[in-house]
Design a protein around this motif. Structure first.
Motif, mmCIF file in Angstrom:
data_model
loop_
_atom_site.group_PDB
_atom_site.id
_atom_site.type_symbol
_atom_site.label_atom_id
_atom_site.label_comp_id
_atom_site.label_asym_id
_atom_site.label_seq_id
_atom_site.Cartn_x
_atom_site.Cartn_y
_atom_site.Cartn_z
ATOM 1 N N LEU A 24 0.824 -1.211 0.000
ATOM 2 C CA LEU A 24 0.000 0.000 0.000
ATOM 3 C C LEU A 24 0.856 1.259 0.000
ATOM 4 O O LEU A 24 0.520 2.239 -0.676
ATOM 5 C CB LEU A 24 -0.944 0.000 1.198
ATOM 6 N N VAL A 52 -4.089 2.585 -5.544
ATOM 7 C CA VAL A 52 -4.304 2.128 -4.168
ATOM 8 C C VAL A 52 -5.113 0.829 -4.159
ATOM 9 O O VAL A 52 -4.827 -0.084 -3.376
ATOM 10 C CB VAL A 52 -4.993 3.234 -3.335
ATOM 11 N N PHE A 56 -3.883 -2.853 -2.816
ATOM 12 C CA PHE A 56 -4.592 -3.648 -1.818
ATOM 13 C C PHE A 56 -4.871 -5.062 -2.312
ATOM 14 O O PHE A 56 -4.709 -6.025 -1.574
ATOM 15 C CB PHE A 56 -5.908 -2.952 -1.443
#
Length: 113
Positions: A24, A52, A56
């Protein structure tokens, strides 16, 4: 000595958390860099959230498999995983994933191939 499922989850959990956090951080930095460098481009708005999200989901799917394998090897060899080991494995896995992704893009954008 037989390990319980709770012990395996705590051992693999430390490793998985480091993999997730380091992924991350790298994807957030690259997303902010893309958002800043693309400035007023209309698609740049989607760069940060997509990076992002990718940061993840990559360790969520691939990280769980590799963390399970590494924890299985550690438990089969009767080793204990210290927090430093979990940190090194998690960050190392993120570095390997990042290098593989960058090399794929470098090959794609190279005109000689």
């Amino acid at each position: 000595m037989q390990m319980s499922l709770v012990d395996l989850l705590t051992c693999g959990g430390k490793y998985f958390v480091w993999c997730l956090v380091s992924s991350l951080v790298i994807h957030l930095i690259s997303g902010l860099l893309a958002w800043y460098s693309l400035g007023g481009h209309p698609i740049a708005v989607y760069a940060l959230p997509s990076f992002v999200i990718a940061g993840f989901f990559t360790p969520l799917f691939a990280g769980t498999v590799t963390s399970a394998v590494i924890v299985f090897v550690y438990e089969s060899a009767k080793f204990t995983m210290s927090p430093l080991d979990a940190f090194l494995w998690g960050v190392g896995q993120t570095i390997v994933y990042t290098l593989v992704a960058v090399s794929r893009y470098m090959l794609r954008f190279n005109k000689a191939w």
